[in-house]
Design an enzyme around this catalytic site. Structure first.
Site, PDB file in Angstrom:
ATOM      1  CG  ASN A  37      -2.048   1.005   1.096  1.00 50.91           C
ATOM      2  OD1 ASN A  37      -2.599   1.189   0.009  1.00 50.91           O
ATOM      3  ND2 ASN A  37      -2.382   1.693   2.172  1.00 50.91           N
ATOM      4  CE  LYS A  86      -4.172   3.667   5.294  1.00 51.50           C
ATOM      5  NZ  LYS A  86      -3.706   5.015   5.492  1.00 51.50           N
ATOM      6  CB  SER A 126      -6.801   2.487  15.637  1.00 57.42           C
ATOM      7  OG  SER A 126      -7.924   3.230  15.245  1.00 57.42           O
ATOM      8  CE1 TYR A 150      -6.697  -0.961  10.652  1.00 57.88           C
ATOM      9  CE2 TYR A 150      -8.430   0.288  11.732  1.00 57.88           C
ATOM     10  CZ  TYR A 150      -7.107   0.145  11.391  1.00 57.88           C
ATOM     11  OH  TYR A 150      -6.188   1.081  11.792  1.00 57.88           O
ATOM     12  CE  LYS A 154      -4.210  -1.222  13.446  1.00 59.11           C
ATOM     13  NZ  LYS A 154      -2.799  -1.388  13.173  1.00 59.11           N
ATOM     14  CG  ASN A 180      -9.898  10.504  12.736  1.00 59.19           C
ATOM     15  OD1 ASN A 180     -10.151  10.087  13.863  1.00 59.19           O
ATOM     16  ND2 ASN A 180     -10.656  10.220  11.711  1.00 59.19           N
ATOM     17  CG  ASN A 200      -9.621   7.407   5.881  1.00 55.69           C
ATOM     18  OD1 ASN A 200      -8.738   6.688   5.428  1.00 55.69           O
ATOM     19  ND2 ASN A 200     -10.438   7.012   6.823  1.00 55.69           N
ATOM     20  CG  LEU A 201     -13.606  14.461   5.914  1.00 51.47           C
ATOM     21  CD1 LEU A 201     -14.789  14.463   4.953  1.00 51.47           C
ATOM     22  CD2 LEU A 201     -14.036  15.018   7.266  1.00 51.47           C
ATOM     23  CG  ASP A 296     -18.901   6.648   9.867  1.00 46.09           C
ATOM     24  OD1 ASP A 296     -17.910   5.880   9.919  1.00 46.09           O
ATOM     25  OD2 ASP A 296     -19.062   7.493   8.978  1.00 46.09           O
TER      26      ASP A 296
END
Ligand code: NAD
Ligand code: UD1
Length: 338
Positions: A37, A86, A126, A150, A154, A180, A200-201, A296
Site C-alpha cells: 500500500n 487498514k 487506533s 480491522y 488492533k 485521525n 477517509n475524509l 460510523d
C-alpha cells in the site's frame, strides 16, 4: 552510539513521516515494507528532506525467513510496527486477509524479536478500539470493543502484546492509539497517497478541491453533534510521528507496558473541516448530504493529558496547518508518488 530502529510498514503514510523525525533525531532507520500500500518513492523523498537514507528491505513480514535476515544483519534497538492493512470497509469483505496479514504478521515479527532478543516495540493501535464511547473526551482507561475486522485486529494485537508482557516483563511495549492522522510533511514532499478513491475524509476533500473528484458526500447530518455531522480528532501526521519518538524515549527511561492516546483533544465536524479547507485553499468544496455510513459513530476525540504528562508530548499543529500542509502536498503531487 546511534540507536537502530526498525520500522515495519515504514514506506507508508505514517511510517514515512516517522522516518523523517527519527533521522532528524539521529537514529539509524531500517524500513521493512512489502509496498502493498505504498511506494519506495516515499523513502527517496525522506532522503530529500533529511539528507539521509533509511536502509530499505522490500519484505513481507509474513515471510519469516526473509525477515529473519534483517534481524541477523542489524543490531536493532526497537521496532515500530506500522505494517498492516487498514481499510475498514475492505476488512469486512475479506476478513481472513486482514486477520492473516495483521495478526499473523505481528506474531511473525514478535517471534523474531524474541529470538533475537529485541524486546522494545511501539505498536500502531487506533482509537477504533474504544468503539462508541459513552462519554467524551476519551481517556486510556475507557472500555474497549470493536465493530469490524480491522478494529478487531488492533484490539487482538493489543491483547497479544499484553499477554506477552505478562509472561515476560523484560519486554517494553508502547500501545499508541492514534486518533485521525491527517495532513502532510510541511515540505510538501511526503503525504498520504491513497491507491484508489479515498475512504477517509481529508484525502477525499483534497481531491475534490483539486478537481479530481466532483463532490464530497457528507455521511449524515443528523448526529447529536453541534452541526449534525460527525466529529473527530484530526491530528497532524508530523505531530503523530513525534509521538513515536517520545514513546521510544519513555521505553528507554521507564520500561514496561504503556498505553497512550495520540490526539489533539479538539474535535472538529465534517462541515468545519470542509469550511476550513475552502477558506485556506480558496477553492470551493461542493458537497451533498447523504445517509450515514454504516459503522460510523457521532463523535470521537481524545483526552491527550496522559501523553502530555508522561511523554512530555503535545501536538503543535492546529487545523490551519493541517489543511495548509495537506493542500501543499496535494498541489505539489496531484498524482501522489506516481
Ligand atoms: P499505510 O497503508 O500507508 O502504511 C502501512 C504500510 O504497511 C504500507 O506501506 C504497506 O505497504 C505496509 N504493509 C502492509 N502489510 C505488510 C506486510 N505484510 N509486510 C510488510 N509491509 C506491509 O497506513 P498508515 O496510515 O501509514 O498506517 C500505519 C499503521 O497505523 C497501520 O497499522 C494502521 O492500521 C495504523 N493506523 C492508521 C490510522 C490512519 O488513519 N492512517 C489510524 C489508526 C491506526
Ligand atoms: C476511519 C475508520 C477507523 C480508522 C480511521 C483511520 C471507518 C468506519 N472508520 O475513521 O476505524 O481507525 O479511519 O484509518 O471507516 N466522512 C464523510 N464523507 C467521506 C468520508 C468521511 O462525511 O467521504 C465523515 C465520516 O462519517 C466521519 C468523518 O468524516 O464522521 C471522518 O471519517 P474518516 O476520515 O473516514 O475517519 P473515521 O471514520 O473517523
Amino acid at each position: 552510539m546511534k540507536k537502530t530502529i526498525l520500522l515495519t510498514g515504514g514506506a507508508g503514510y505514517i511510517g514515512s513521516h516517522t522516518c523523517v523525525e527519527l533521522l532528524n533525531k539521529d537514529y539509524d532507520v531500517i524500513v521493512v515494507d512489502n509496498l502493498s500500500n505504498s511506494s519506495s518513492e516515499s523513502l527517496k523523498r525522506v532522503e530529500e528532506i533529511t539528507g539521509e537514507k533509511p536502509v530499505f528491505y522490500k519484505i513481507n513480514v509474513l515471510k519469516k525467513e526473509d525477515f529473519r535476515n534483517v534481524f541477523k544483519k542489524h543490531a536493532i534497538h526497537a521496532v515500530i510496527h506500522f505494517a498492516g492493512l487498514k481499510a475498514v470497509g475492505e476488512s469486512t469483505e475479506i476478513p481472513l486477509k486482514y486477520y492473516h496479514n495483521n495478526i499473523t504478521g505481528t506474531l511473525t515479527l514478535l517471534s523474531l524479536m524474541q529470538e533475537y532478543n529485541v524486546k522494545n516495540i511501539v505498536f500502531s493501535s487506533s482509537a477504533t478500539v474504544y468503539g462508541e464511547p459513552a462519554t467524551l473526551p476519551i481517556t486510556e482507561d475507557f472500555p474497549t470493543s470493536t465493530a469490524n475486522p480491522y478494529g478487531s485486529t488492533k484490539l487482538f494485537i493489543e491483547e497479544i502484546l499484553k499477554d506477552l508482557y505478562k509472561s515476560d516483563n523484560t519486554w517494553n511495549i508502547a500501545l499508541l492509539r492514534y486518533f485521525n492522522p491527517v495532513g502532510a510533511h510541511p515540505s510538501g514532499k511526503i503525504g498520504e497517497d491513497p491507491n484508489d478513491i479515498p475512504n477517509n475524509l481529508m484525502p477525499y476533500i483534497s481531491q475534490v478541491a483539486i478537481g479530481k473528484l466532483k463532490e464530497l458526500s457528507v455521511f449524515g447530518n443528523d448526529y447529536s453533534t453541534h452541526d449534525g455531522t460527525g466529529v473527530r480528532d484530526y491530528i497532524h501526521v508530523t505531530d503523530l510521528a513525534k509521538g513515536h519518538i517520545a514513546a521510544l524515549s519513555k521505553l528507554d527511561t521507564a520500561p514496561g507496558l504503556i498505553i497512550y492516546n495520540l490526539g489533539t483533544g479538539q474535535g472538529y465536524s465534517v462541515l468545519e473541516l470542509v469550511n476550513a479547507f475552502a477558506k485556506i485553499t480558496g477553492k470551493a468544496i461542493p458537497y451533498k448530504i447523504v445517509n450515514r455510513r454504516l459503522g460510523d459513530i457521532a463523535a470521537c476525540y481524545a483526552n491527550p493529558q496522559k501523553a502530555a504528562k508522561e511523554l512530555n508530548w503535545k501536538t503543535q499543529f492546529g487545523l490551519n496547518e493541517i489543511v495548509r500542509d495537506a493542500w501543499n502536498w496535494q498541489t505539489n503531487n496531484p498524482d501522489g508518488y506516481r
